[in-house]
Scaffold this motif. Structure first.
Motif, PDB file in Angstrom:
ATOM      1  N   UNK A 285       1.821   7.058 -12.553  1.00 57.38           N
ATOM      2  CA  UNK A 285       0.390   6.596 -12.734  1.00 57.38           C
ATOM      3  C   UNK A 285       0.176   5.573 -12.985  1.00 57.38           C
ATOM      4  N   UNK A 286       0.947   5.461 -14.470  1.00 58.14           N
ATOM      5  CA  UNK A 286       0.436   4.262 -15.420  1.00 58.14           C
ATOM      6  C   UNK A 286       1.280   3.364 -15.305  1.00 58.14           C
ATOM      7  N   UNK A 287       2.243   3.177 -14.439  1.00 57.45           N
ATOM      8  CA  UNK A 287       2.866   1.871 -14.270  1.00 57.45           C
ATOM      9  C   UNK A 287       3.235   1.504 -13.285  1.00 57.45           C
ATOM     10  N   UNK A 288       2.886   0.360 -13.048  1.00 57.01           N
ATOM     11  CA  UNK A 288       3.111  -0.599 -11.606  1.00 57.01           C
ATOM     12  C   UNK A 288       4.278  -0.720 -10.798  1.00 57.01           C
ATOM     13  N   UNK A 289       4.266  -1.527  -9.263  1.00 56.61           N
ATOM     14  CA  UNK A 289       5.533  -2.311  -8.477  1.00 56.61           C
ATOM     15  C   UNK A 289       5.142  -3.808  -8.645  1.00 56.61           C
ATOM     16  N   UNK A 290       5.671  -4.666  -9.461  1.00 57.32           N
ATOM     17  CA  UNK A 290       5.051  -5.945  -9.025  1.00 57.32           C
ATOM     18  C   UNK A 290       6.630  -6.740  -8.062  1.00 57.32           C
ATOM     19  N   UNK A 291       5.979  -7.804  -7.982  1.00 59.60           N
ATOM     20  CA  UNK A 291       6.809  -8.990  -7.002  1.00 59.60           C
ATOM     21  C   UNK A 291       6.145  -9.809  -7.033  1.00 59.60           C
ATOM     22  N   UNK A 292       7.354 -10.815  -6.470  1.00 57.62           N
ATOM     23  CA  UNK A 292       7.354 -12.470  -6.410  1.00 57.62           C
ATOM     24  C   UNK A 292       7.104 -12.563  -5.275  1.00 57.62           C
ATOM     25  N   UNK A 293       6.262 -14.015  -4.834  1.00 58.47           N
ATOM     26  CA  UNK A 293       5.901 -14.464  -3.430  1.00 58.47           C
ATOM     27  C   UNK A 293       6.082 -15.979  -3.760  1.00 58.47           C
TER      28      UNK A 293
ATOM     29  N   UNK B  37       0.943  -7.354  -8.288  1.00 61.75           N
ATOM     30  CA  UNK B  37       1.835  -5.779  -8.708  1.00 61.75           C
ATOM     31  C   UNK B  37       0.703  -4.746  -8.061  1.00 61.75           C
ATOM     32  N   UNK B  38       1.332  -3.563  -8.013  1.00 64.11           N
ATOM     33  CA  UNK B  38      -0.135  -2.475  -7.558  1.00 64.11           C
ATOM     34  C   UNK B  38      -0.152  -1.316  -8.636  1.00 64.11           C
ATOM     35  N   UNK B  39      -0.886  -0.582  -9.011  1.00 59.47           N
ATOM     36  CA  UNK B  39      -0.559   0.404  -9.958  1.00 59.47           C
ATOM     37  C   UNK B  39      -2.235   1.767  -9.627  1.00 59.47           C
ATOM     38  N   UNK B  40      -2.080   2.212  -8.652  1.00 61.71           N
ATOM     39  CA  UNK B  40      -3.341   2.828  -8.278  1.00 61.71           C
ATOM     40  C   UNK B  40      -4.270   1.829  -7.928  1.00 61.71           C
ATOM     41  N   UNK B  41      -5.243   1.683  -8.328  1.00 62.18           N
ATOM     42  CA  UNK B  41      -6.465   1.073  -8.320  1.00 62.18           C
ATOM     43  C   UNK B  41      -7.025   0.409  -8.666  1.00 62.18           C
ATOM     44  N   UNK B  42      -6.005  -0.220  -9.674  1.00 65.36           N
ATOM     45  CA  UNK B  42      -5.496  -1.236  -9.908  1.00 65.36           C
ATOM     46  C   UNK B  42      -4.435  -2.310  -9.433  1.00 65.36           C
ATOM     47  N   UNK B  43      -4.163  -3.447  -9.445  1.00 62.08           N
ATOM     48  CA  UNK B  43      -3.153  -4.451  -8.967  1.00 62.08           C
ATOM     49  C   UNK B  43      -3.230  -5.690 -10.167  1.00 62.08           C
TER      50      UNK B  43
ATOM     51  N   UNK C  82       1.244  -1.536   0.117  1.00 62.18           N
ATOM     52  CA  UNK C  82       0.228   0.100  -0.044  1.00 62.18           C
ATOM     53  C   UNK C  82       1.145   1.250  -0.106  1.00 62.18           C
ATOM     54  N   UNK C  83       2.409   1.479   0.215  1.00 64.30           N
ATOM     55  CA  UNK C  83       3.056   2.522   0.890  1.00 64.30           C
ATOM     56  C   UNK C  83       3.811   2.487  -0.457  1.00 64.30           C
ATOM     57  N   UNK C  84       3.902   1.638  -1.170  1.00 63.77           N
ATOM     58  CA  UNK C  84       4.433   1.813  -2.408  1.00 63.77           C
ATOM     59  C   UNK C  84       3.223   1.811  -3.244  1.00 63.77           C
ATOM     60  N   UNK C  85       2.227   1.523  -3.224  1.00 64.74           N
ATOM     61  CA  UNK C  85       1.055   2.110  -4.058  1.00 64.74           C
ATOM     62  C   UNK C  85       1.048   3.722  -4.063  1.00 64.74           C
ATOM     63  N   UNK C  86       0.936   4.173  -3.034  1.00 63.78           N
ATOM     64  CA  UNK C  86       1.032   5.622  -2.877  1.00 63.78           C
ATOM     65  C   UNK C  86       1.943   5.651  -3.202  1.00 63.78           C
ATOM     66  N   UNK C  87       3.297   5.934  -3.044  1.00 66.20           N
ATOM     67  CA  UNK C  87       4.709   6.568  -3.199  1.00 66.20           C
ATOM     68  C   UNK C  87       4.683   6.455  -4.819  1.00 66.20           C
ATOM     69  N   UNK C  88       4.460   5.860  -5.949  1.00 67.39           N
ATOM     70  CA  UNK C  88       4.596   5.538  -7.333  1.00 67.39           C
ATOM     71  C   UNK C  88       4.928   7.330  -8.131  1.00 67.39           C
ATOM     72  N   UNK C  89       5.565   6.801  -8.845  1.00 65.93           N
ATOM     73  CA  UNK C  89       6.447   8.539  -9.510  1.00 65.93           C
ATOM     74  C   UNK C  89       5.565   8.139 -10.710  1.00 65.93           C
TER      75      UNK C  89
END
Length: 139
Positions: free
Chosen positions: A37-45, A58-64, A28-35
């Protein structure tokens, strides 16, 4: 903003996590800090002693993005909404374009992460469909 107790990285072994609270808070914090808005951040769990599957989120605003990957097959959400490829980047800045129909409301991503940490298995809160293999014969 930083999340105490959880370093930011591209992948997490959830085997030792008792709850998903720190992990979801970090997403959630990374989603709020994204520089961008058209790109997301992704992780492998993953679960270290269970190499049969991993949850890619991944998170990208209202979508993931949500994907389930196994050694010989992959799954996407049945109700994935994006019609085009979407740009996602790792925490370290590596580009991983996500395919169509892999994005869901970001709250579904948070729920899937919490369920995966709790059960160490493919989350049931998302209805999954198998992604056809690129080498599979077409009719």
């Amino acid at each position: 903003m930083t999340t105490p107790g959880l370093a930011r990285q591209d992948a997490y072994d959830v085997a030792a996590m008792a709850t998903a609270d720190d992990l979801v808070s970090m997403l959630k914090a990374v989603n709020a800090e994204r520089e961008r808005p058209d790109a997301g951040v992704v992780w492998w769990l993953h679960v270290a002693d269970q190499p049969d599957g991993e949850l890619i989120v991944g998170v990208r605003g209202a979508h993931g993005v949500a994907l389930w990957s196994e050694p010989s097959r992959s799954f996407r959400p049945e109700d994935g909404a994006n019609v085009d490829h979407v740009d996602y980047f790792t925490w370290l800045g590596h580009h991983y374009t996500q395919p169509p129909r892999t994005e869901v409301p970001v709250e579904h991503v948070y729920q899937a992460v919490a369920e995966f940490v709790r059960t160490k298995a493919r989350p049931n809160c998302i209805r999954w469909v198998e992604v056809p293999s690129p080498t599979a014969p077409t009719a």
